[in-house]
Write an enzyme that holds these catalytic residues in place. Structure first.
Site, short mmCIF file in Angstrom:
data_model
loop_
_atom_site.label_atom_id
_atom_site.label_comp_id
_atom_site.label_asym_id
_atom_site.label_seq_id
_atom_site.Cartn_x
_atom_site.Cartn_y
_atom_site.Cartn_z
N GLU A 150 -7.68 15.65 7.23
CA GLU A 150 -7.94 14.93 6.17
C GLU A 150 -9.36 14.95 5.54
O GLU A 150 -10.30 14.63 6.44
CB GLU A 150 -7.30 13.50 6.16
CG GLU A 150 -7.68 12.69 4.77
CD GLU A 150 -7.54 11.18 4.92
OE1 GLU A 150 -6.39 10.79 5.20
OE2 GLU A 150 -8.43 10.61 4.91
N HIS A 166 -4.07 5.39 10.41
CA HIS A 166 -3.03 6.12 10.41
C HIS A 166 -3.52 7.50 11.16
O HIS A 166 -4.63 7.52 11.18
CB HIS A 166 -2.75 6.55 8.97
CG HIS A 166 -3.64 6.80 8.08
ND1 HIS A 166 -4.65 5.98 7.38
CD2 HIS A 166 -4.17 7.86 7.52
CE1 HIS A 166 -5.54 6.26 6.71
NE2 HIS A 166 -5.30 7.89 6.72
N HIS A 181 0.82 -1.15 0.07
CA HIS A 181 0.03 -0.08 -0.02
C HIS A 181 1.01 1.32 -0.34
O HIS A 181 1.76 1.54 0.75
CB HIS A 181 -0.82 0.01 1.11
CG HIS A 181 -2.10 1.04 0.98
ND1 HIS A 181 -3.17 0.58 0.39
CD2 HIS A 181 -2.06 2.21 1.70
CE1 HIS A 181 -3.87 1.78 0.26
NE2 HIS A 181 -3.40 2.82 1.37
N TYR A 188 -16.23 2.43 -2.18
CA TYR A 188 -15.35 2.47 -1.20
C TYR A 188 -15.07 1.56 -0.23
O TYR A 188 -15.74 1.34 0.62
CB TYR A 188 -15.51 4.00 -0.63
CG TYR A 188 -15.95 5.14 -1.56
CD1 TYR A 188 -15.08 5.69 -2.42
CD2 TYR A 188 -17.41 5.44 -1.67
CE1 TYR A 188 -15.65 6.82 -3.17
CE2 TYR A 188 -17.74 6.40 -2.67
CZ TYR A 188 -16.87 7.13 -3.37
OH TYR A 188 -17.20 7.86 -4.34
#
Length: 401
Positions: free
Chosen positions: A316, A309, A272, A325
Site C-alpha cells: 500500500e 490491517h 469505517h 491526516y
C-alpha cells in the site's frame, strides 16, 4: 474507456476513402487495445504516421530498483527531491525520478518548469496526478488543459508533451503501467457505461474537443519501450518527417482524458469503510484509490480512523497531497510524503490517533493511494528521500535504542 467520442472531421463510413481538399487521401490509423479485440480509435492524418527519417538511443532516467530489505514500512519525502530552483531546468517527462516500481507499475515524481519533449510510452498507459501547478497536455488527439487535482490518463503509444503554464512549478506524480488503466469494472455496465453507484461518471471526464493541427518537419519523439535495460525498458528517439499532431479528426472509445479528484463523490457509511470504496482506477496487478475530504463514520460508537490491517496480497503506497491526516499524527508524515506499507506487515493508526479521532465527523484529507499485488522495490529517488525513522513510530524506539 468505453465512451464514444468524435472530434474533427471523419468520413461517414470507416475504412473508406477520405480525401484532403487537394484530392489526396488522408492516412487512416487504427489505434487498438488487446490485439484490436478491445477499445480503439480511428485517426485521420495529413501525413504518414509510420514515417521516420532517423533514430537514435535515448538513455532513460535511472530505472534501477533496490529491494525493500529488510522488510519495513517507510516514509519517503518527495518534496526533498527537487530543491531550490532545480525545477527551472526540469521537464515533466525526462525529469521524472523513479520512486517505486515492479514489473507491473512504476511511480515517479517530477517538479518542472520546462516544456517536455514529444513523448510516447509504448509499454503501457500512464495516469499522471497533478499535485500542483497548471499545464497544457498536447496530444495526437488534441489538447487538454490540466491543473491541481487532475488525473490525466494517457493511453499507451499516445504521442504527447507537457507544457507548464502559470508561475507555479508543475508537480506531477506519474503512475506508469505495463498494462492499461481504466475505471474499476464493478462501476461499469457490461457495455461500459458508469453505473448509478459509481463515485464518478462520464460527465466528470474531460477529453480533447478539437484537433490540434501543428506544422513542422524533422520532429523528435522520445519513445519509452520494452528492452533489456533496467526494469525491462529502453528508450529511442524517432525523428519524424512531419509533425505527429497532424490529425484532422478521430472517433472511437480510446483517447486521453482528465478527471479531477474534486469530482469524486466519496462513499461513506455508519462504520469505517474498507479501502476498495475509495478506488478510482485499476490496472493489471494494481489499483489506484483516492481519499478525499468527506463525512466520516456516523455510528454513535464509530472509530473514524482505520483499524489495524495487514495487506496480505498487496503493498500500500499512500501519497499525502493535502489536508490533515488523523491516522498519521505523530509520525512526521505531511504534505508531499509517501508512506510505504508492504504486504506482510500490519499497519494502522499511530499511537493515540484512535482516541483523538473519536467524535470526529469530517476528515479534511487528500491522498492518492496505489495498491500493488506484487512487491514494490525502491527507485533511486525513493532511496534518496527515505527518512529511515518511520518503521519505529508505532513502538517509540528503534534498533539503536
Amino acid at each position: 474507456m468505453a465512451f464514444y467520442r468524435q472530434v474533427g472531421e471523419v468520413p461517414p463510413k470507416r475504412h473508406t476513402q477520405f480525401r484532403r481538399p487537394d484530392g489526396g487521401l488522408y492516412s487512416e490509423e487504427l489505434v487498438g487495445e488487446e490485439g484490436f479485440s478491445s477499445d480503439s480509435a480511428l485517426l485521420y492524418h495529413r501525413g504518414v504516421p509510420s514515417a521516420i527519417v532517423d533514430a537514435r538511443p535515448w538513455e532513460l532516467p535511472d530505472q534501477s530498483l533496490t529491494p525493500n530489505a529488510p522488510l519495513v514500512p517507510r516514509h519517503l519525502k518527495l518534496h526533498d527531491l527537487f530543491p531550490g530552483e532545480e525545477h527551472k531546468a526540469v521537464d515533466a517527462v525526462t525529469g521524472r525520478r523513479l520512486v517505486l516500481g515492479n514489473g507491473d507499475v512504476r511511480i515517479s515524481y517530477a517538479v518542472s518548469s520546462l516544456p517536455s519533449p514529444y513523448y510516447r510510452n509504448a509499454t503501457g498507459d500512464e495516469c499522471v496526478y497533478v499535485e500542483r501547478g497548471t499545464a497544457t497536455v498536447e496530444t495526437t488527439f488534441g489538447a487538454l488543459t490540466v491543473g491541481r487535482g487532475d488525473y490525466v490518463v494517457i493511453p499507451r503509444t499516445t504521442t504527447h508533451r507537457w507544457i507548464p503554464t502559470g508561475s507555479e512549478p508543475l508537480r506531477t506524480y506519474a503512475i506508469e503501467a505495463n498494462s492499461h488503466i481504466a475505471p474499476p469494472k464493478r462501476y461499469l455496465s457490461r457495455y461500459g457505461q458508469f453505473l448509478e453507484h459509481a463515485p464518478y461518471c462520464e460527465r466528470d471526464l474531460r477529453a480533447p474537443a478539437e484537433p490540434l493541427l501543428v506544422e513542422g518537419t524533422d520532429v523528435e519523439v522520445y519513445v519509452k519501450h520494452r528492452g533489456n535495460g533496467p526494469g525491462g525498458l529502453a528508450g529511442t528517439v524517432h525523428v519524424l518527417p512531419e509533425h505527429p499532431f497532424d490529425v484532422v479528426g478521430w472517433d472511437g472509445h480510446l483517447y486521453p482524458y482528465a478527471f479531477n479528484i474534486a469530482d469524486y463523490e466519496p462513499i461513506t457509511g455508519r462504520v469505517h469503510q474498507p479501502p476498495p470504496v475509495h478506488q478510482v482506477f485499476e490496472g493489471h496487478n494494481f489499483v489506484i484509490c483516492n481519499f478525499v475530504p468527506r463525512k466520516v463514520d456516523y455510528h454513535p460508537l464509530a472509530v473514524p480512523v482505520p483499524y489495524y490491517h495487514s495487506n496480505v496480497d498487496s503493498d500500500e503506497i499512500m501519497f499525502y497531497v493535502d489536508g490533515d491526516y488523523e491516522a498519521r499524527k505523530g509520525s512526521g508524515i505531511g504534505k508531499g510524503s509517501i508512506s510505504v506499507h508492504p504486504g506482510g506487515h500490519s499497519h494502522g493508526p499511530q499511537p493515540g490517533a484512535v482516541e483523538r479521532s473519536l467524535g470526529v465527523e469530517y476528515f479534511d484529507e487528500l491522498a492518492v493511494m496505489v495498491d500493488t499485488f506484487r512487491p514494490l522495490d525502491l527507485g533511486e529517488a525513493g532511496v534518496a528521500v527515505d527518512d529511515g525513522k518511520y518503521a519505529w513510530t508505532w513502538s517509540g524506539r528503534g534498533p539503536s535504542a
